[in-house]
Write a protein that holds these residues in place. Structure first.
Motif: not given
Length: 524
Positions: A5-6, A9, A17
């Motif tokens: 889910e992360n 973004y 990231k």
């Protein structure tokens, strides 16, 4: 699911990231399947780093979508230098031996080494020495491991067991001591096979000591020791009494070092058959008591063989010149200085004699007995006069046989002890001119053949020196011959009785191998 889910973004700070998953092989198959779609089409701003110590458990579908980097263990010397650098920056006093001990305990892991340094700072403060590292983590000092290895190579079981007992009473982990000993033996093996292979793992002083120790043991013995201690280490993991298994392994290792392999026996016997010196091998056992060196050959007193030979000469006269043919009186042979190895004496009979007879048999360089020889006529002697020297020689034959053979055996015992038992298994039967006949019983055919092929020249050299002229030795078998044992030397213990029960032990070749290697036959 949280990671999936992360990743959608964008990062709030920075360009990427970065997700680091340690021990990724612990994920379940369903987790790998859920992550597979993200790995196939990852966002441009996401990077995954998977770390594992068991890559075989990672599914192939995951490995095929990753770049694989195999990280190797860091050399011990490099870890030690980095720990010293960290201690300098943090204003911590860390000695070099302490840094090396921490690096050895980390076993190639920099993270483990740094964690151990943090624990030592918490326990010991700003000054850390090697005893602190040994006390906190239960390690064994490198000197202790090297000393235990020295005791094993020297065959000192008492000292080795004392070291194990001392470490056990001091609260040291014997399993860790066993692991350190195996590592030390491995370093010895590598240093013997490839000295460059351990330069990155040891400091200069430790490398010099390791090289010196490796020169005292053979590679085959090191391999056997490593296998034995590795098996003992496996038994110690589940044994309640670890000390007992350690002590048994130490005693077995010392026995292994003192044994002689079949390859070494065959190589030595092959060298002896070819007349070469046996190969010198490192002896791990404790040194045997040194024997007194045999006296020099030229310092040994001379003994004459014959009924009327002189016992000793106080001041030997120089060699006399040969008399002319028409001399009215015979020229007696002069004695020879016993301190110089003589050449074969010239024929004492004048040139006018057509067929000179052999001189009387002598030991060392005792001159011919002039008083027993009849005077020579001025003119050419008649045939009866030429035959007269035979009578004293034949009359002295029994005494010569009795004295010559013990003297030859004594010389063999001093110069070549390994074949003395084989020579003593025969008996002197006759000395006829320049021929020495030696007989052997019918059951000593192997000893006769071996002496004839390999040591005949040596025996003929001794016999020629004792008799004072070149002689040839001949051997034969004689049925029903009973050989009288030759008494041992006064200063040496009597030879042990030969065991004739087993044919294998009675084989002269096996007896020679047992004596050469100081070994004994044990049942398997």
């Amino acid at each position: 699911e949280l990671i999936i889910e992360n990743v959608k973004y964008a990062p709030s700070h920075g360009q990427y990231k970065l997700y680091i998953v340690d021990e990724v092989h612990m994920l379940s198959n369903s987790s790998f399947n859920a992550l597979l779609k993200t790995l196939e089409e990852p966002p441009a701003h996401v990077k995954f780093v998977f770390a594992t110590t068991d890559v075989q458990k990672v599914p192939t579908t995951i490995l095929s979508r990753c770049q694989r980097f195999d990280l190797k263990r860091i050399p011990t010397a490099l870890i030690a230098r980095h720990l010293l650098h960290i201690a300098e920056k943090e204003q911590v006093t860390l000695t070099v031996p302490a840094a090396e001990t921490i690096a050895r305990g980390a076993e190639g892991g920099m993270r483990d080494a740094e964690s151990m340094l943090d624990q030592l700072v918490a326990f010991c403060g700003q000054t850390i020495d090697e005893p602190d590292v040994l006390s906190v983590f239960g390690f064994t000092a490198r000197e202790t491991v090297a000393g235990l290895c020295d005791q094993l190579l020297a065959g000192d079981a008492s000292a080795a067991l004392g070291t194990v007992h001392e470490q056990a009473e001091g609260g040291k982990d014997l399993s860790r001591l066993m692991s350190d000993l195996i590592t030390h033996l491995r370093n010895l093996l590598v240093a013997k096979a490839d000295p460059k292979g351990v330069r990155d793992e040891l400091c200069e002083d430790s490398l010099i000591a390791l090289t010196e120790q490796a020169s005292r043991v053979e590679m085959s013995k090191l391999l056997e020791l490593i296998e034995q201690f590795a098996a003992a280490e496996g038994r110690m993991k589940w044994a309640p009494n670890k000390k007992m298994h350690f002590e048994i392994a130490v005693i077995r290792a010392i026995q292994t070092l003192s044994q002689t392999t079949l390859d070494e026996v065959l190589e030595t016997l092959a060298a002896l058959r070819n007349g070469e010196a046996p190969p010198v091998r490192n002896k791990p056992a404790a040194p045997l008591p040194t024997r007194a060196a045999p006296e020099k050959r030229d310092a040994r007193p001379t003994v004459a063989v014959g009924p009327s030979a002189p016992a000793a000469k106080a001041e030997p006269a120089p060699r006399a010149q040969a008399a002319p043919v028409a001399a009215p009186e015979p020229t007696p042979a002069a004695p020879i200085d016993t301190a110089v190895a003589p050449e074969p004496p010239a024929d004492p009979v004048p040139v006018a004699v057509p067929e000179p007879e052999p001189e009387p048999v002598l030991i060392s360089e005792i001159p011919a007995r002039a008083e027993e020889q009849p005077p020579l006529a001025p003119a050419a002697p008649s045939p009866p006069a030429a035959e007269k020297p035979k009578e004293p020689e034949e009359a002295a034959q029994p005494a010569q046989t009795q004295e010559f053979w013990p003297a030859l055996i004594s010389r063999v015992r001093q110069n070549r002890k390994l074949i003395s038992a084989w020579v003593e298994s025969g008996a002197l039967t006759e000395i006829k001119g320049d021929i020495v006949l030696v007989a052997f019983p019918s059951d000593q055919a192997f000893a006769m053949d071996f002496l004839h092929k390999s040591h005949r020249g040596f025996l003929e050299e001794i016999a020629s020196e004792l008799l004072g002229r070149p002689v040839t030795m001949r051997f034969n078998l004689q049925e029903g011959l009973v050989v009288q044992p030759t008494p041992p030397e006064p200063e040496k213990p009597a030879a042990p009785p030969v065991d004739h029960v087993a044919d294998f032990k009675n084989d002269p070749l096996i007896r020679r191998a047992l004596e050469l290697f100081r070994a004994e036959i044990q049942p398997v």
